[in-house]
Write an enzyme that holds these catalytic residues in place. Structure first.
Site, PDB file in Angstrom:
ATOM      1  N   GLY B 318       0.695   6.529  -3.568  1.00 54.26           N
ATOM      2  CA  GLY B 318       0.776   5.975  -4.942  1.00 54.26           C
ATOM      3  C   GLY B 318       1.328   4.556  -4.903  1.00 54.26           C
ATOM      4  N   TRP B 321      -1.304   2.274  -3.636  1.00 48.94           N
ATOM      5  CA  TRP B 321      -2.347   2.063  -4.645  1.00 48.94           C
ATOM      6  C   TRP B 321      -2.052   0.784  -5.441  1.00 48.94           C
ATOM      7  CZ3 TRP B 321      -1.799   1.662  -9.956  1.00 48.94           C
ATOM      8  CH2 TRP B 321      -2.980   1.672 -10.693  1.00 48.94           C
ATOM      9  N   HIS B 322      -0.751   0.492  -5.619  1.00 50.19           N
ATOM     10  CA  HIS B 322      -0.376  -0.684  -6.415  1.00 50.19           C
ATOM     11  C   HIS B 322      -0.739  -1.991  -5.729  1.00 50.19           C
ATOM     12  CE1 HIS B 322       1.914   2.282  -8.670  1.00 50.19           C
ATOM     13  NE2 HIS B 322       1.911   1.419  -9.652  1.00 50.19           N
ATOM     14  N   GLY B 323      -0.843  -1.959  -4.427  1.00 52.92           N
ATOM     15  CA  GLY B 323      -1.207  -3.191  -3.733  1.00 52.92           C
ATOM     16  C   GLY B 323      -1.152  -3.005  -2.243  1.00 52.92           C
ATOM     17  N   PHE B 485      -3.521  -4.954  -9.599  1.00 54.82           N
ATOM     18  CA  PHE B 485      -3.664  -3.660  -8.920  1.00 54.82           C
ATOM     19  C   PHE B 485      -5.083  -3.144  -9.116  1.00 54.82           C
ATOM     20  CE2 PHE B 485       0.932  -3.443 -10.382  1.00 54.82           C
ATOM     21  CZ  PHE B 485       1.350  -4.196  -9.309  1.00 54.82           C
TER      22      PHE B 485
END
Lengths: 439, 485
Positions: B318, B321-323, B485
């Protein structure tokens, strides 16, 4: 008034939605009563009425000189606003003119000059006094990156807010027309600030390149709060600062936080803002000037890379506006082609420089104004430049001598300059007599 | 096209008017065209990306449903998920992957001449790829297929949620498209209230706090430990108002067309523990991670340590996923560890027979909220710091705060020295104000005030928001944080 009940559909999809979002599928029993058709429309109506009332009454007087961005334009007009000197000669141009005039003055006066408050050319004034009758005060509206659009609005601003010069000397170079990094006229800090002082309605169509720029301008003109948004923000900022100074006073420390500290901490916050002593011109000797020569070829490769026809046409339009404005205000406009190095000209597209010179000459003929091409490659050598486009103190002195000589050689312009000098001298004499009478 | 731009101010009303003028059968095509215009206004070529993924998923996912045997279904699902993830990996994680490989090889003194890529991250790719994966998994689980291509294409590209979510569920969204709804004034009222509220959050709060955050996180050496706490609080609120503002505008824009999209936030800084925080923060992502990562990994119906492993992997991914950067991975790992520690803490308290008593205590609840908020803030440092070195520098500064507090004097606060921009000293008042506002909004929620506020209040609030937004003109506002993102 009641809202109509939405139709109830008995298909499966609606049932699914009714389970997930019951509020989307209301039954007749759920019909809500509204006093108004829409609360948002009522809010909009109040907002529009408020703006219309404020536009009509104009109850608050905002100081147009206040601005959140103290760039070149702000400092220039700040000095214009406070100076008691009447200037009969105005200088226009980009950094090519700034560096020539300021560098020359720093050497001539043999002291460091703070360019936030040095907006004149003492050397040119003295040259004029030597060569023409009367007295001369110059005021330099030149600023780094100044395009003809900025020059037009600046000159208009000077006439509207301070004094009307008799002679306007405008130093131009090809980059003022073909620079691919040039923004739209309305995007410069000069334009944003000076339009607070003067009306630009007659050129508005040419200022904004895209329709959203035009829409933004239209909103500023029609929605009171949007038009005065910056002023309201400044008032809020001032009051906020006052409040915070009272509630949370700045604690005493040995090294208070300065403008320089702020620039290091937030380099992107008001990036083109300048501050007293931030931009200085100091005396320089030949040896140091030679040593400081910078090769800016790469920078100009980018700037000349994609000459944009639209930018060229827009800036020519504003150059024409300057000529028209000068004729209307009975000011003598003198266009000067600034000396730049041959190396720089070679970076232009083939024929670009000749095309530019031709356009300037045609412009001079059309408007019946003097155009002096002072870019003499035999006279200006590398030793006269900071880099390929900016003259140093020595080149600046040569350039200002050349401007004076060119005017001197031109009987019509020379006579106009002479009359202007005599008028200012008489004016000063009268003013001093009046001052004596008061005593 | 940014929500806080003049372009959107023209685009949204145009689409809105056309939507309610055209017959129902043309509404989905209209929104689809509008959504592609919206997406392609940034980089036209990337319209092909979203279209390609849409066509690919629309063609391949029915294979999952058609497959008779479970292993074939699994194969098709694996293929669809892999195709989506590979696309995401190429566009989002290529640089990161190359850096990791290069870093790994350098440990063995192998100098690898890495290929030079020119990949620009397509906006919103993480969001629509997650929506496609959700669709594929749900079909695998036996949910119905989307029959109409237009509906499916709009599900992925719907412009209000296209760039930064909320991540929609097709079972919620697609059925709404079939209703031949008639225009209701409530759509405008509620939609515009949300849009105005979202813009205020972005323009008034997030953008102003951004100045302080930018200074603090790029030059932590210039600030004291107490300053850094205030700056960290400021970032906590900046990212919240930035993202919550975006979500409000997205939900409001969707509501103008009569569509509901899920909420993303529920007063996250009033969370009493790490698990509660993830029930309140970026809800559409956390539920996605739960449904399509945590549960497939085994969820909580397994041994304690396996569950902790699942939590850890879910949160680490997770974070990633943001970067594509180590600090996002670190933030995810930190969140995973927090969740595990919280579960362990609850288990220990339950074993000691204290948990039930403590949960009932109001004082304990307040204490829990404060402690959770501070743990979340430390996490935000990992999230925001530009380099690992800077991250540790900031965290070590934060750790010095108790000592600094013991000898507190105003001269310890550098932000009090800065008067231009005035937001620096102002955050001393703004941050507590925002914390109090969280509590007040929660109280109003409990009183069900928002269900039927008096109309003069609604009108007055809307007029005030219109005035404020006009003054703090949104066109000068920077883009939303979650766009990256």
């Amino acid at each position: 008034m009641t809202t109509a009940a939405p139709p109830v559909h008995s298909d499966a999809a609606e049932k699914t939605v009714a389970t997930i979002h019951p509020e989307l599928v209301s039954s007749p029993s759920e019909v809500r009563k509204y006093k108004f058709r829409s609360k948002f429309l009522l809010a909009m109506a109040i907002f529009v009425a408020f703006n219309a009332t404020m536009t009509f009454l104009q109850p608050i007087h905002f100081d147009p000189y206040k601005f959140n961005y103290k760039g070149w334009a702000w400092w220039t007009f700040n000095e214009l606003r406070h100076t008691k000197r009447i200037s009969n000669v105005a200088l226009l141009g980009s950094s090519t003119m700034v560096s020539a005039a300021a560098g020359c003055d720093a050497n001539y006066l043999n002291k460091g000059l703070d360019l936030t408050n040095h907006h004149q050319s003492v050397y040119l004034e003295d040259q004029f006094k030597k060569n023409f009758p009367g007295d001369y005060h110059t005021f330099s509206l030149a600023a780094p990156g100044q395009m003809p659009s900025d020059a037009y609005i600046s000159l208009k601003g000077m006439v509207a807010s301070a004094t009307r010069p008799d002679v306007v000397i405008y130093g131009l170079a090809p980059r003022d027309f073909v620079d691919s990094t040039l923004s739209a006229p309305g995007d410069t800090d000069a334009f944003k600030y000076v339009t607070r002082l003067v009306n630009i309605d007659e050129v508005a169509q040419r200022v904004f390149r895209n329709p959203f720029g035009k829409l933004d301008w239209l909103l500023q003109r029609t929605v009171y709060l949007y038009g005065y948004a910056l002023d309201v923000r400044l008032v809020l900022d001032e009051n906020g600062t006052r409040f915070l100074n009272a509630v949370l006073p700045r604690p005493w420390t040995k090294t208070p936080f300065t403008w320089w500290d702020r620039n290091r901490l937030l380099p992107n916050y008001l990036p083109a803002e300048i501050h007293p002593e931030a931009v200085m011109a100091g005396p320089i000797d030949r040896k140091t000037a030679d040593a400081k020569f910078t090769d800016n070829t790469f920078e100009y490769l980018t700037r000349y890379n994609h000459p944009d026809k639209h930018t060229y046409k827009t800036q020519m339009f504003f150059l024409n506006k300057i000529a028209e404005f000068c004729r209307k205000e009975r000011m003598e406009l003198i266009i000067v082609n600034m000396p730049i190095m041959l190396d720089n000209i070679r970076l232009l597209k083939p024929g670009g420089y000749m095309g530019y010179l031709q356009a300037l000459k045609e412009f001079g003929i059309v408007h019946n104004i003097a155009v002096y091409d002072l870019n003499d490659f035999a006279r200006y050598s590398r030793a006269d430049f900071h880099d390929s486009v900016h003259l140093n103190a020595f080149g600046g002195q040569k350039f200002l001598d050349d401007v004076t000589n060119a005017i001197h050689r031109d009987p019509r312009v020379g006579a106009i300059v002479g009359i202007s000098g005599e008028t200012l001298a008489r004016h000063k004499e009268l003013a001093s007599r009046k001052a004596l009478q008061v005593f | 096209m940014l929500f806080n731009s003049l372009q959107y101010l023209v685009f949204l009303p145009t689409v809105f008017v056309l939507f309610w003028l055209v017959p129902h059968r043309l509404r989905v095509p209209l929104l689809l065209v509008a959504s592609y215009i919206f997406y392609m206004s940034w980089r036209p070529i990337y319209g092909l990306l979203i279209l390609g993924l849409t066509v690919g998923n629309f063609v391949l996912v029915p294979m999952i449903a058609k497959a008779q045997e479970v292993k074939h279904k699994k194969l098709w699902l694996g293929l669809v998920v892999a195709a989506n993830l590979i696309t995401l990996a190429i566009f989002k994680y290529a640089y990161f992957g190359i850096d990791c490989v290069k870093g790994g090889l350098s440990l063995f003194h192998v100098d690898w001449n890495a290929p030079h890529l020119h990949i620009i991250l397509p906006l919103g790719i993480s969001f629509f790829v997650f929506e496609f994966i959700h669709y594929a998994v749900e079909v695998y689980r036996g949910k119905p297929l989307v029959k109409k291509f237009m509906d499916f294409a709009l599900f992925a590209s719907f412009f209000p949620t296209q760039i930064a979510g909320p991540i929609k569920r097709y079972q919620d969204f697609i059925p709404q498209l079939d209703i031949p709804a008639k225009f209701k004034w409530e759509y405008i009222d509620e939609g515009m209230q949300l849009i105005l509220m979202g813009l205020c959050k972005k323009v008034l709060l997030a953008d102003n706090l951004a100045l302080v955050v930018q200074a603090g996180f790029t030059h932590p050496e210039k600030f004291t430990s107490l300053d850094m706490w205030l700056i960290t609080y400021a970032f906590a609120f900046q990212i919240f108002f930035d993202f919550a503002g975006y979500t409000d505008i997205a939900r409001g824009s969707a509501l103008l067309f009569g569509y509901k999209v899920p909420i993303n936030f529920n007063l996250p800084y009033l969370a009493a523990n790490a698990a509660d925080f993830w029930h309140r923060w970026h809800i559409s992502l956390s539920t996605w991670l739960r449904d399509y990562l945590f549960i497939p990994l085994g969820g909580s119906r397994c041994s304690r340590w396996n569950m902790y492993r699942n939590l850890f992997i879910t949160m680490a991914l997770g974070g990633l996923w943001h970067g594509a950067a180590n600090h996002f991975l670190l933030w995810g790992v930190y969140q995973g560890v927090l969740l595990i520690l919280h579960r362990e803490y609850v288990r220990l308290m339950e074993a000691a027979g204290l948990h039930a008593k403590l949960v009932k205590s109001k004082l304990y609840h307040v204490f829990s909220v404060i402690v959770t908020f501070h743990f979340v803030c430390v996490g935000w440092v990992l999230f925001r710091a530009e380099t690992e070195q800077m991250c540790w520098q900031i965290i070590s500064k934060l750790a010095e705060a108790p000592l600094a507090l013991m000898n507190f004097s105003p001269s310890q606060l550098t932000i009090l020295q800065i008067r231009d921009p005035i937001i620096f000293p102002a955050i001393i008042l703004i941050v507590p104000g925002l914390m109090i506002a969280h509590v007040v909004v929660n109280w109003l929620n409990n009183k069900k005030f928002y269900l039927s506020p008096p109309w003069p209040v609604q009108v007055a609030v809307m007029v005030a928001m219109l005035c404020v937004l006009t003054i703090f003109s949104p066109d000068t506002s920077p883009r939303f944080i979650y766009f990256q993102f």
